[in-house]
Design a protein around this motif. Sequence first.
Motif, mmCIF file in Angstrom:
data_model
loop_
_atom_site.group_PDB
_atom_site.id
_atom_site.type_symbol
_atom_site.label_atom_id
_atom_site.label_comp_id
_atom_site.label_asym_id
_atom_site.label_seq_id
_atom_site.Cartn_x
_atom_site.Cartn_y
_atom_site.Cartn_z
ATOM 1 N N THR A 77 45.342 34.892 43.487
ATOM 2 C CA THR A 77 44.041 35.868 43.311
ATOM 3 C C THR A 77 42.964 36.296 42.643
ATOM 4 O O THR A 77 43.775 37.039 41.659
ATOM 5 C CB THR A 77 43.571 36.288 44.895
ATOM 6 O OG1 THR A 77 44.135 37.239 45.105
ATOM 7 C CG2 THR A 77 44.917 35.431 46.039
ATOM 8 N N ALA A 78 41.104 36.593 42.753
ATOM 9 C CA ALA A 78 41.029 37.595 42.216
ATOM 10 C C ALA A 78 41.594 38.570 42.105
ATOM 11 O O ALA A 78 41.754 39.872 41.426
ATOM 12 C CB ALA A 78 40.017 37.171 42.235
ATOM 13 N N GLU A 79 41.910 39.238 43.766
ATOM 14 C CA GLU A 79 42.456 40.500 43.379
ATOM 15 C C GLU A 79 43.518 40.671 43.110
ATOM 16 O O GLU A 79 43.439 41.683 42.600
ATOM 17 C CB GLU A 79 42.173 40.691 44.680
ATOM 18 C CG GLU A 79 42.794 42.644 45.173
ATOM 19 C CD GLU A 79 42.901 42.260 46.919
ATOM 20 O OE1 GLU A 79 43.212 43.611 47.234
ATOM 21 O OE2 GLU A 79 42.587 41.771 47.366
ATOM 22 N N GLN A 80 44.648 40.222 42.957
ATOM 23 C CA GLN A 80 45.754 40.114 41.937
ATOM 24 C C GLN A 80 45.552 39.833 40.347
ATOM 25 O O GLN A 80 46.110 40.404 40.313
ATOM 26 C CB GLN A 80 46.562 38.655 42.077
ATOM 27 C CG GLN A 80 47.413 39.065 44.033
ATOM 28 C CD GLN A 80 48.389 37.769 44.266
ATOM 29 O OE1 GLN A 80 47.188 36.617 43.416
ATOM 30 N NE2 GLN A 80 48.957 37.871 45.270
ATOM 31 N N VAL A 81 44.501 39.169 39.592
ATOM 32 C CA VAL A 81 44.572 39.442 38.908
ATOM 33 C C VAL A 81 44.322 40.278 38.056
ATOM 34 O O VAL A 81 44.208 40.619 36.884
ATOM 35 C CB VAL A 81 43.306 38.101 38.329
ATOM 36 C CG1 VAL A 81 42.585 38.599 36.821
ATOM 37 C CG2 VAL A 81 43.632 36.577 38.581
ATOM 38 N N GLY A 82 43.097 41.275 39.288
ATOM 39 C CA GLY A 82 42.722 42.379 38.905
ATOM 40 C C GLY A 82 43.727 43.672 39.145
ATOM 41 O O GLY A 82 44.023 44.066 37.908
ATOM 42 N N LEU A 83 44.658 43.339 39.596
ATOM 43 C CA LEU A 83 45.868 44.191 40.095
ATOM 44 C C LEU A 83 46.916 43.860 38.718
ATOM 45 O O LEU A 83 47.303 45.116 38.087
ATOM 46 C CB LEU A 83 46.811 43.622 41.068
ATOM 47 C CG LEU A 83 45.617 44.552 42.771
ATOM 48 C CD1 LEU A 83 47.152 43.702 43.700
ATOM 49 C CD2 LEU A 83 46.360 46.296 42.876
ATOM 50 N N THR A 84 46.175 43.148 37.886
ATOM 51 C CA THR A 84 47.835 43.124 36.473
ATOM 52 C C THR A 84 47.193 43.318 35.478
ATOM 53 O O THR A 84 48.014 45.032 35.144
ATOM 54 C CB THR A 84 47.844 41.112 36.417
ATOM 55 O OG1 THR A 84 46.740 40.944 36.510
ATOM 56 C CG2 THR A 84 48.711 40.315 37.931
ATOM 57 N N GLY A 85 45.391 43.611 35.866
ATOM 58 C CA GLY A 85 44.909 43.740 35.050
ATOM 59 C C GLY A 85 45.465 45.956 35.030
ATOM 60 O O GLY A 85 45.186 46.825 34.123
#
Length: 476
Positions: free
Chosen positions: A60-68
Amino acid sequence: MATRSTLTDVPARLDRLPWSSFHRLVVAALGITWILDGLEVTLAGSVAAALQTSPRLHLTAEQVGLTGSAYLIGAVLGSLYFGHLTDKLGRKKLFNVTLGVYLAATAATAFSWNFESFLFFRFLTGAGIGGEYSAINSAIQELIPARLRGRIDLAINGSFWLGAAAGALVSVPLLDPELVGPDLGWRIAFASGAVLGLVILFLRRYLPESPRWLMIHGREGEARKVMDEIEARVMASGHPALPPFTPTLSLGDPHKLTLASVARTLLKHYPGRTALGVVLMASQAFVYNAIFFTYALVLTKFYGIAADRVGLYILPFAIGNFLGPVLLGPLFDTFGRKPMIAATYALAGILLAVTGQLFEMGVLSATTQTAMWSVVFFFASAAASAAYLTVGECFPLEVRALTIALFYAFGTLIGGVGGPWLFGVLIEGGNRSNIVYGYFLGAALMIVAAVVELFLGVKAERKSLEDVAPPLSSLR
Protein backbone atom coordinates in the motif's frame (compact mmCIF):
# COMPACT_ATOMS: atom_id res chain seq x y z
CA MET A 1 50.57 13.24 32.30
CA ALA A 2 51.80 11.69 29.05
CA THR A 3 54.23 8.79 29.39
CA ARG A 4 55.62 9.13 25.90
CA SER A 5 56.36 11.77 23.30
CA THR A 6 56.53 10.87 19.63
CA LEU A 7 57.47 13.20 16.80
CA THR A 8 55.60 11.88 13.78
CA ASP A 9 56.15 12.67 10.10
CA VAL A 10 52.99 10.95 8.79
CA PRO A 11 50.83 14.09 8.17
CA ALA A 12 53.70 15.93 6.44
CA ARG A 13 54.46 12.95 4.21
CA LEU A 14 50.80 12.52 3.22
CA ASP A 15 50.27 16.20 2.44
CA ARG A 16 53.41 16.55 0.30
CA LEU A 17 52.41 13.76 -2.12
CA PRO A 18 51.67 14.73 -5.75
CA TRP A 19 48.40 13.59 -7.29
CA SER A 20 48.88 10.04 -8.51
CA SER A 21 47.23 6.75 -9.45
CA PHE A 22 47.07 5.93 -5.73
CA HIS A 23 44.81 8.92 -5.10
CA ARG A 24 42.67 8.04 -8.09
CA LEU A 25 42.20 4.57 -6.58
CA VAL A 26 41.15 6.16 -3.29
CA VAL A 27 38.56 8.25 -5.12
CA ALA A 28 37.26 5.30 -7.14
CA ALA A 29 37.16 2.71 -4.37
CA LEU A 30 35.84 4.96 -1.61
CA GLY A 31 34.06 7.81 -3.37
CA ILE A 32 31.73 5.54 -5.29
CA THR A 33 29.74 5.09 -2.07
CA TRP A 34 27.85 8.28 -2.88
CA ILE A 35 26.97 6.91 -6.31
CA LEU A 36 25.49 3.86 -4.57
CA ASP A 37 23.44 6.06 -2.24
CA GLY A 38 22.17 8.19 -5.13
CA LEU A 39 21.24 5.04 -7.05
CA GLU A 40 19.45 3.57 -4.01
CA VAL A 41 17.47 6.70 -3.17
CA THR A 42 16.39 7.35 -6.77
CA LEU A 43 15.45 3.75 -7.49
CA ALA A 44 13.50 3.47 -4.25
CA GLY A 45 11.46 6.53 -5.23
CA SER A 46 11.06 5.40 -8.83
CA VAL A 47 9.85 1.86 -8.05
CA ALA A 48 7.22 3.01 -5.53
CA ALA A 49 4.39 2.45 -7.99
CA ALA A 50 5.85 -0.90 -9.09
CA LEU A 51 5.92 -2.11 -5.49
CA GLN A 52 2.21 -1.36 -5.20
CA THR A 53 1.39 -3.32 -8.38
CA SER A 54 3.80 -6.18 -7.65
CA PRO A 55 1.81 -9.46 -7.63
CA ARG A 56 3.98 -10.75 -4.77
CA LEU A 57 4.37 -7.69 -2.51
CA HIS A 58 1.37 -5.52 -3.46
CA LEU A 59 2.34 -2.80 -0.98
CA THR A 60 0.00 0.00 0.00
CA ALA A 61 1.07 3.65 -0.25
CA GLU A 62 1.47 3.71 3.54
CA GLN A 63 3.71 0.63 3.44
CA VAL A 64 5.87 2.20 0.72
CA GLY A 65 6.29 5.24 2.95
CA LEU A 66 7.24 3.02 5.89
CA THR A 67 9.99 1.35 3.85
CA GLY A 68 11.44 4.78 3.10
CA SER A 69 11.39 5.60 6.80
CA ALA A 70 13.05 2.26 7.58
CA TYR A 71 15.89 3.10 5.18
CA LEU A 72 16.41 6.50 6.85
CA ILE A 73 16.27 5.05 10.37
CA GLY A 74 18.76 2.39 9.34
CA ALA A 75 21.05 5.06 7.90
CA VAL A 76 20.96 7.09 11.12
CA LEU A 77 21.56 4.14 13.44
CA GLY A 78 24.17 2.65 11.10
CA SER A 79 26.11 5.89 10.90
CA LEU A 80 26.23 6.22 14.69
CA TYR A 81 27.12 2.60 15.41
CA PHE A 82 29.66 2.13 12.65
CA GLY A 83 31.00 5.66 13.14
CA HIS A 84 32.01 4.78 16.69
CA LEU A 85 33.62 1.53 15.51
CA THR A 86 35.46 3.37 12.73
CA ASP A 87 37.22 5.60 15.24
CA LYS A 88 37.87 2.65 17.53
CA LEU A 89 38.84 -0.18 15.15
CA GLY A 90 40.11 1.58 12.03
CA ARG A 91 38.98 3.01 8.71
CA LYS A 92 39.80 0.06 6.45
CA LYS A 93 38.18 -2.62 8.58
CA LEU A 94 34.95 -0.66 8.81
CA PHE A 95 34.67 0.55 5.22
CA ASN A 96 34.82 -3.11 4.19
CA VAL A 97 32.30 -4.17 6.84
CA THR A 98 29.81 -1.43 5.97
CA LEU A 99 30.06 -2.18 2.26
CA GLY A 100 29.49 -5.86 3.02
CA VAL A 101 26.34 -4.99 5.00
CA TYR A 102 25.06 -2.84 2.13
CA LEU A 103 25.88 -5.45 -0.51
CA ALA A 104 24.17 -8.32 1.31
CA ALA A 105 21.12 -6.25 2.26
CA THR A 106 20.42 -4.75 -1.16
CA ALA A 107 20.86 -8.16 -2.78
CA ALA A 108 18.41 -9.62 -0.27
CA THR A 109 15.96 -6.81 -1.05
CA ALA A 110 15.72 -8.10 -4.62
CA PHE A 111 14.43 -11.41 -3.23
CA SER A 112 11.91 -9.98 -0.76
CA TRP A 113 8.82 -12.17 -0.43
CA ASN A 114 6.51 -9.95 1.63
CA PHE A 115 6.22 -6.50 3.21
CA GLU A 116 8.01 -7.47 6.43
CA SER A 117 11.04 -8.88 4.63
CA PHE A 118 11.24 -5.88 2.30
CA LEU A 119 11.04 -3.50 5.28
CA PHE A 120 13.80 -5.34 7.16
CA PHE A 121 16.17 -5.47 4.18
CA ARG A 122 15.66 -1.77 3.46
CA PHE A 123 16.56 -1.03 7.08
CA LEU A 124 19.77 -3.04 6.74
CA THR A 125 20.60 -1.37 3.42
CA GLY A 126 20.27 2.03 5.08
CA ALA A 127 22.48 0.88 7.97
CA GLY A 128 25.22 -0.09 5.53
CA ILE A 129 25.02 3.22 3.66
CA GLY A 130 24.94 5.23 6.89
CA GLY A 131 28.02 3.42 8.14
CA GLU A 132 29.75 4.08 4.84
CA TYR A 133 29.34 7.85 5.26
CA SER A 134 31.41 8.03 8.44
CA ALA A 135 34.00 5.41 7.47
CA ILE A 136 34.53 6.76 3.96
CA ASN A 137 34.48 10.50 4.67
CA SER A 138 37.10 10.13 7.38
CA ALA A 139 39.35 7.90 5.26
CA ILE A 140 39.19 10.15 2.19
CA GLN A 141 40.03 13.32 4.09
CA GLU A 142 42.95 11.61 5.82
CA LEU A 143 44.47 10.27 2.58
CA ILE A 144 44.05 13.28 0.24
CA PRO A 145 46.78 16.01 0.31
CA ALA A 146 45.72 19.21 2.10
CA ARG A 147 46.02 21.45 -0.98
CA LEU A 148 43.45 19.28 -2.85
CA ARG A 149 41.19 18.18 -0.01
CA GLY A 150 38.38 20.67 -0.70
CA ARG A 151 37.88 20.04 -4.40
CA ILE A 152 38.21 16.25 -4.11
CA ASP A 153 35.83 16.01 -1.15
CA LEU A 154 33.24 18.18 -2.89
CA ALA A 155 33.47 16.23 -6.14
CA ILE A 156 33.10 12.91 -4.32
CA ASN A 157 30.10 14.07 -2.29
CA GLY A 158 28.59 15.48 -5.48
CA SER A 159 28.90 12.09 -7.18
CA PHE A 160 25.71 11.11 -5.31
CA TRP A 161 23.99 12.68 -8.29
CA LEU A 162 25.73 10.42 -10.79
CA GLY A 163 23.97 7.60 -8.98
CA ALA A 164 20.72 9.56 -9.04
CA ALA A 165 21.09 10.13 -12.79
CA ALA A 166 21.82 6.44 -13.35
CA GLY A 167 18.80 5.50 -11.23
CA ALA A 168 16.60 7.87 -13.21
CA LEU A 169 17.78 6.38 -16.50
CA VAL A 170 17.50 2.70 -15.62
CA SER A 171 14.13 3.17 -13.94
CA VAL A 172 12.48 4.07 -17.26
CA PRO A 173 12.99 0.71 -19.06
CA LEU A 174 12.82 -1.38 -15.88
CA LEU A 175 9.41 0.03 -14.99
CA ASP A 176 7.99 -0.24 -18.50
CA PRO A 177 5.40 -3.06 -18.25
CA GLU A 178 5.83 -3.82 -21.96
CA LEU A 179 9.55 -4.60 -21.46
CA VAL A 180 9.80 -6.11 -17.97
CA GLY A 181 7.26 -7.99 -15.87
CA PRO A 182 5.61 -6.11 -12.98
CA ASP A 183 7.33 -8.29 -10.35
CA LEU A 184 10.75 -8.39 -12.01
CA GLY A 185 11.76 -4.82 -12.86
CA TRP A 186 12.06 -3.58 -9.27
CA ARG A 187 13.99 -6.71 -8.30
CA ILE A 188 16.53 -6.13 -11.07
CA ALA A 189 16.82 -2.50 -9.97
CA PHE A 190 17.88 -3.43 -6.42
CA ALA A 191 20.11 -6.29 -7.58
CA SER A 192 22.08 -3.84 -9.75
CA GLY A 193 23.30 -2.10 -6.58
CA ALA A 194 24.68 -5.39 -5.25
CA VAL A 195 26.60 -6.01 -8.48
CA LEU A 196 28.18 -2.56 -8.28
CA GLY A 197 29.01 -3.23 -4.63
CA LEU A 198 30.98 -6.35 -5.57
CA VAL A 199 33.19 -4.31 -7.90
CA ILE A 200 33.88 -1.77 -5.16
CA LEU A 201 34.70 -4.50 -2.64
CA PHE A 202 37.33 -5.80 -5.05
CA LEU A 203 38.92 -2.35 -5.48
CA ARG A 204 39.11 -1.75 -1.74
CA ARG A 205 41.42 -4.73 -1.32
CA TYR A 206 44.21 -2.49 -2.62
CA LEU A 207 43.71 0.35 -0.15
CA PRO A 208 45.73 0.59 3.08
CA GLU A 209 44.63 1.57 6.55
CA SER A 210 44.75 5.31 7.15
CA PRO A 211 48.29 6.11 8.37
CA ARG A 212 46.80 8.96 10.38
CA TRP A 213 44.53 6.53 12.26
CA LEU A 214 47.48 4.22 12.97
CA MET A 215 49.51 7.23 14.12
CA ILE A 216 47.04 8.43 16.74
CA HIS A 217 46.55 4.91 18.08
CA GLY A 218 50.20 4.52 19.02
CA ARG A 219 51.05 2.32 16.04
CA GLU A 220 53.75 4.57 14.63
CA GLY A 221 55.78 1.70 13.18
CA GLU A 222 52.80 0.43 11.15
CA ALA A 223 51.99 3.99 10.05
CA ARG A 224 55.55 4.47 8.74
CA LYS A 225 55.40 1.13 6.92
CA VAL A 226 52.12 2.07 5.23
CA MET A 227 53.59 5.47 4.29
CA ASP A 228 56.62 3.76 2.72
CA GLU A 229 54.28 1.60 0.63
CA ILE A 230 52.14 4.58 -0.45
CA GLU A 231 55.21 6.60 -1.44
CA ALA A 232 56.58 3.65 -3.40
CA ARG A 233 53.29 3.40 -5.31
CA VAL A 234 53.30 7.14 -6.01
CA MET A 235 56.90 7.07 -7.24
CA ALA A 236 56.21 4.02 -9.41
CA SER A 237 53.36 5.90 -11.11
CA GLY A 238 55.72 8.54 -12.52
CA HIS A 239 56.87 10.74 -9.64
CA PRO A 240 60.49 9.67 -8.95
CA ALA A 241 61.29 12.62 -6.68
CA LEU A 242 59.10 13.67 -3.76
CA PRO A 243 59.23 17.13 -2.11
CA PRO A 244 61.08 17.41 1.22
CA PHE A 245 59.14 17.46 4.48
CA THR A 246 59.61 18.37 8.12
CA PRO A 247 57.94 16.46 10.98
CA THR A 248 55.88 19.00 12.91
CA LEU A 249 53.53 16.96 15.10
CA SER A 250 54.35 15.65 18.56
CA LEU A 251 51.98 13.07 20.06
CA GLY A 252 51.50 11.81 23.61
CA ASP A 253 49.62 8.75 24.80
CA PRO A 254 46.71 7.64 22.58
CA HIS A 255 43.40 9.23 23.55
CA LYS A 256 40.78 6.89 24.99
CA LEU A 257 37.55 7.46 23.08
CA THR A 258 34.43 7.79 25.23
CA LEU A 259 31.07 9.49 24.77
CA ALA A 260 32.12 11.98 27.44
CA SER A 261 35.27 12.90 25.51
CA VAL A 262 33.24 13.33 22.32
CA ALA A 263 30.74 15.59 24.08
CA ARG A 264 33.57 17.55 25.68
CA THR A 265 35.27 18.00 22.30
CA LEU A 266 32.11 19.22 20.58
CA LEU A 267 30.59 21.36 23.31
CA LYS A 268 33.58 22.62 25.28
CA HIS A 269 36.55 22.75 22.92
CA TYR A 270 34.73 23.54 19.65
CA PRO A 271 31.27 24.97 20.43
CA GLY A 272 31.40 27.43 17.52
CA ARG A 273 32.28 24.73 15.00
CA THR A 274 29.57 22.49 16.44
CA ALA A 275 26.95 25.23 16.02
CA LEU A 276 28.22 25.86 12.49
CA GLY A 277 28.00 22.18 11.58
CA VAL A 278 24.45 21.90 12.92
CA VAL A 279 23.27 24.93 10.93
CA LEU A 280 24.99 23.92 7.68
CA MET A 281 23.82 20.30 7.83
CA ALA A 282 20.24 21.01 8.93
CA SER A 283 19.56 23.75 6.37
CA GLN A 284 20.86 21.85 3.36
CA ALA A 285 19.20 18.61 4.50
CA PHE A 286 15.81 20.30 4.82
CA VAL A 287 16.03 21.90 1.38
CA TYR A 288 17.36 18.80 -0.36
CA ASN A 289 15.08 16.19 1.10
CA ALA A 290 11.99 18.41 1.01
CA ILE A 291 12.35 19.33 -2.65
CA PHE A 292 14.00 16.25 -4.14
CA PHE A 293 11.75 13.68 -2.47
CA THR A 294 8.57 15.57 -3.38
CA TYR A 295 9.53 16.79 -6.87
CA ALA A 296 7.81 13.80 -8.47
CA LEU A 297 4.57 14.81 -6.70
CA VAL A 298 4.88 18.37 -8.06
CA LEU A 299 5.46 17.09 -11.60
CA THR A 300 2.48 14.74 -11.55
CA LYS A 301 0.04 16.95 -9.62
CA PHE A 302 0.71 20.38 -11.12
CA TYR A 303 2.19 19.59 -14.54
CA GLY A 304 0.41 16.33 -15.42
CA ILE A 305 3.60 14.35 -16.03
CA ALA A 306 3.06 10.57 -16.18
CA ALA A 307 4.69 8.64 -13.32
CA ASP A 308 6.88 6.55 -15.66
CA ARG A 309 8.29 9.76 -17.26
CA VAL A 310 9.36 11.45 -14.02
CA GLY A 311 12.87 9.98 -14.32
CA LEU A 312 13.47 12.00 -17.48
CA TYR A 313 12.94 15.23 -15.52
CA ILE A 314 15.10 14.11 -12.61
CA LEU A 315 18.03 13.49 -14.99
CA PRO A 316 18.86 17.17 -15.78
CA PHE A 317 18.20 18.01 -12.14
CA ALA A 318 20.82 15.42 -11.17
CA ILE A 319 23.31 16.69 -13.74
CA GLY A 320 23.12 20.22 -12.33
CA ASN A 321 23.68 18.84 -8.84
CA PHE A 322 26.78 16.97 -9.97
CA LEU A 323 28.33 19.81 -11.95
CA GLY A 324 28.10 22.31 -9.06
CA PRO A 325 30.64 20.63 -6.72
CA VAL A 326 32.88 19.58 -9.61
CA LEU A 327 33.15 23.01 -11.26
CA LEU A 328 33.10 25.11 -8.09
CA GLY A 329 35.19 22.73 -5.99
CA PRO A 330 38.64 24.14 -6.90
CA LEU A 331 37.55 27.58 -5.65
CA PHE A 332 37.10 26.15 -2.15
CA ASP A 333 40.85 25.42 -2.11
CA THR A 334 42.00 28.64 -3.77
CA PHE A 335 39.49 31.36 -2.94
CA GLY A 336 38.80 29.81 0.46
CA ARG A 337 36.23 27.87 2.49
CA LYS A 338 34.46 30.75 4.25
CA PRO A 339 33.66 32.97 1.23
CA MET A 340 32.72 30.05 -1.02
CA ILE A 341 30.48 28.30 1.51
CA ALA A 342 28.73 31.56 2.35
CA ALA A 343 28.31 32.43 -1.34
CA THR A 344 26.92 29.04 -2.40
CA TYR A 345 24.44 28.92 0.48
CA ALA A 346 23.30 32.51 -0.15
CA LEU A 347 22.95 32.08 -3.92
CA ALA A 348 21.03 28.83 -3.48
CA GLY A 349 18.67 30.52 -1.03
CA ILE A 350 18.03 33.56 -3.21
CA LEU A 351 17.46 31.50 -6.37
CA LEU A 352 15.19 29.12 -4.46
CA ALA A 353 13.01 32.04 -3.37
CA VAL A 354 12.84 33.35 -6.95
CA THR A 355 11.90 29.92 -8.30
CA GLY A 356 9.21 29.55 -5.64
CA GLN A 357 7.71 32.90 -6.60
CA LEU A 358 7.64 31.99 -10.31
CA PHE A 359 6.01 28.66 -9.43
CA GLU A 360 3.29 30.44 -7.47
CA MET A 361 2.68 32.83 -10.37
CA GLY A 362 2.09 29.83 -12.66
CA VAL A 363 4.52 31.00 -15.34
CA LEU A 364 6.66 27.83 -15.30
CA SER A 365 6.21 24.61 -17.25
CA ALA A 366 7.58 21.22 -16.20
CA THR A 367 10.63 21.89 -18.40
CA THR A 368 11.35 25.43 -17.14
CA GLN A 369 10.68 24.35 -13.54
CA THR A 370 13.30 21.62 -13.95
CA ALA A 371 15.71 24.10 -15.55
CA MET A 372 15.29 26.49 -12.63
CA TRP A 373 15.85 23.72 -10.09
CA SER A 374 18.98 22.66 -11.96
CA VAL A 375 20.41 26.17 -11.53
CA VAL A 376 19.36 26.42 -7.87
CA PHE A 377 20.92 23.10 -7.00
CA PHE A 378 24.08 23.77 -8.99
CA PHE A 379 24.93 26.06 -6.06
CA ALA A 380 23.02 24.14 -3.37
CA SER A 381 24.87 20.92 -4.20
CA ALA A 382 28.25 22.61 -3.74
CA ALA A 383 26.98 24.08 -0.47
CA ALA A 384 25.72 20.71 0.81
CA SER A 385 28.97 18.97 -0.11
CA ALA A 386 30.88 21.73 1.69
CA ALA A 387 28.81 21.05 4.81
CA TYR A 388 30.09 17.46 4.87
CA LEU A 389 33.61 18.75 4.22
CA THR A 390 33.31 21.16 7.15
CA VAL A 391 32.13 18.65 9.76
CA GLY A 392 34.83 16.23 8.64
CA GLU A 393 37.90 18.44 8.69
CA CYS A 394 37.12 20.73 11.64
CA PHE A 395 37.33 18.19 14.48
CA PRO A 396 40.21 16.08 15.88
CA LEU A 397 41.28 12.80 14.28
CA GLU A 398 40.31 10.68 17.26
CA VAL A 399 36.62 11.57 16.98
CA ARG A 400 36.38 12.36 13.26
CA ALA A 401 34.24 9.42 12.11
CA LEU A 402 31.81 9.61 15.03
CA THR A 403 31.53 13.38 14.62
CA ILE A 404 30.67 12.96 10.94
CA ALA A 405 28.10 10.32 11.94
CA LEU A 406 26.50 12.60 14.54
CA PHE A 407 26.08 15.49 12.10
CA TYR A 408 24.92 13.15 9.32
CA ALA A 409 22.34 11.59 11.66
CA PHE A 410 21.09 15.01 12.75
CA GLY A 411 20.81 16.25 9.18
CA THR A 412 19.07 13.07 8.03
CA LEU A 413 16.53 13.22 10.84
CA ILE A 414 15.73 16.88 10.21
CA GLY A 415 15.68 16.70 6.42
CA GLY A 416 14.45 13.15 6.04
CA VAL A 417 11.52 13.52 8.39
CA GLY A 418 10.57 17.18 8.70
CA GLY A 419 11.15 18.39 5.15
CA PRO A 420 9.35 15.73 3.06
CA TRP A 421 6.48 15.55 5.55
CA LEU A 422 5.90 19.32 5.45
CA PHE A 423 6.06 19.53 1.67
CA GLY A 424 3.91 16.42 1.31
CA VAL A 425 1.19 18.11 3.37
CA LEU A 426 1.50 21.37 1.39
CA ILE A 427 1.40 19.59 -1.98
CA GLU A 428 -1.56 17.43 -0.95
CA GLY A 429 -3.52 20.63 -0.32
CA GLY A 430 -3.09 21.54 -3.99
CA ASN A 431 -2.60 25.26 -3.31
CA ARG A 432 0.48 26.80 -4.95
CA SER A 433 0.48 29.68 -2.46
CA ASN A 434 0.89 27.29 0.45
CA ILE A 435 3.68 25.36 -1.26
CA VAL A 436 5.65 28.53 -1.93
CA TYR A 437 5.75 29.18 1.83
CA GLY A 438 7.71 25.94 2.11
CA TYR A 439 10.11 27.13 -0.59
CA PHE A 440 10.55 30.45 1.19
CA LEU A 441 11.29 28.64 4.45
CA GLY A 442 14.01 26.61 2.75
CA ALA A 443 15.42 29.76 1.17
CA ALA A 444 15.51 31.53 4.53
CA LEU A 445 17.33 28.60 6.15
CA MET A 446 20.02 28.65 3.43
CA ILE A 447 20.54 32.40 3.75
CA VAL A 448 20.77 32.16 7.55
CA ALA A 449 23.38 29.41 7.11
CA ALA A 450 25.39 31.73 4.84
CA VAL A 451 25.41 34.42 7.53
CA VAL A 452 26.45 31.92 10.21
CA GLU A 453 29.30 30.75 7.98
CA LEU A 454 30.59 34.32 7.68
CA PHE A 455 30.78 34.58 11.47
CA LEU A 456 31.82 31.05 12.48
CA GLY A 457 33.43 29.61 9.35
CA VAL A 458 36.89 28.01 9.56
CA LYS A 459 39.70 28.86 7.15
CA ALA A 460 40.77 25.28 6.50
CA GLU A 461 41.90 25.61 2.88
CA ARG A 462 45.33 24.11 2.09
CA LYS A 463 45.94 23.37 5.79
CA SER A 464 46.87 20.01 7.25
CA LEU A 465 44.06 18.35 9.18
CA GLU A 466 46.25 18.53 12.28
CA ASP A 467 46.58 22.31 11.88
CA VAL A 468 42.83 22.77 11.50
CA ALA A 469 42.08 20.63 14.58
CA PRO A 470 45.05 19.22 16.54
CA PRO A 471 44.64 15.60 17.67
CA LEU A 472 43.44 15.15 21.24
CA SER A 473 46.73 13.34 21.94
CA SER A 474 48.80 16.23 20.52
CA LEU A 475 51.46 17.74 22.81
CA ARG A 476 51.32 21.19 21.20
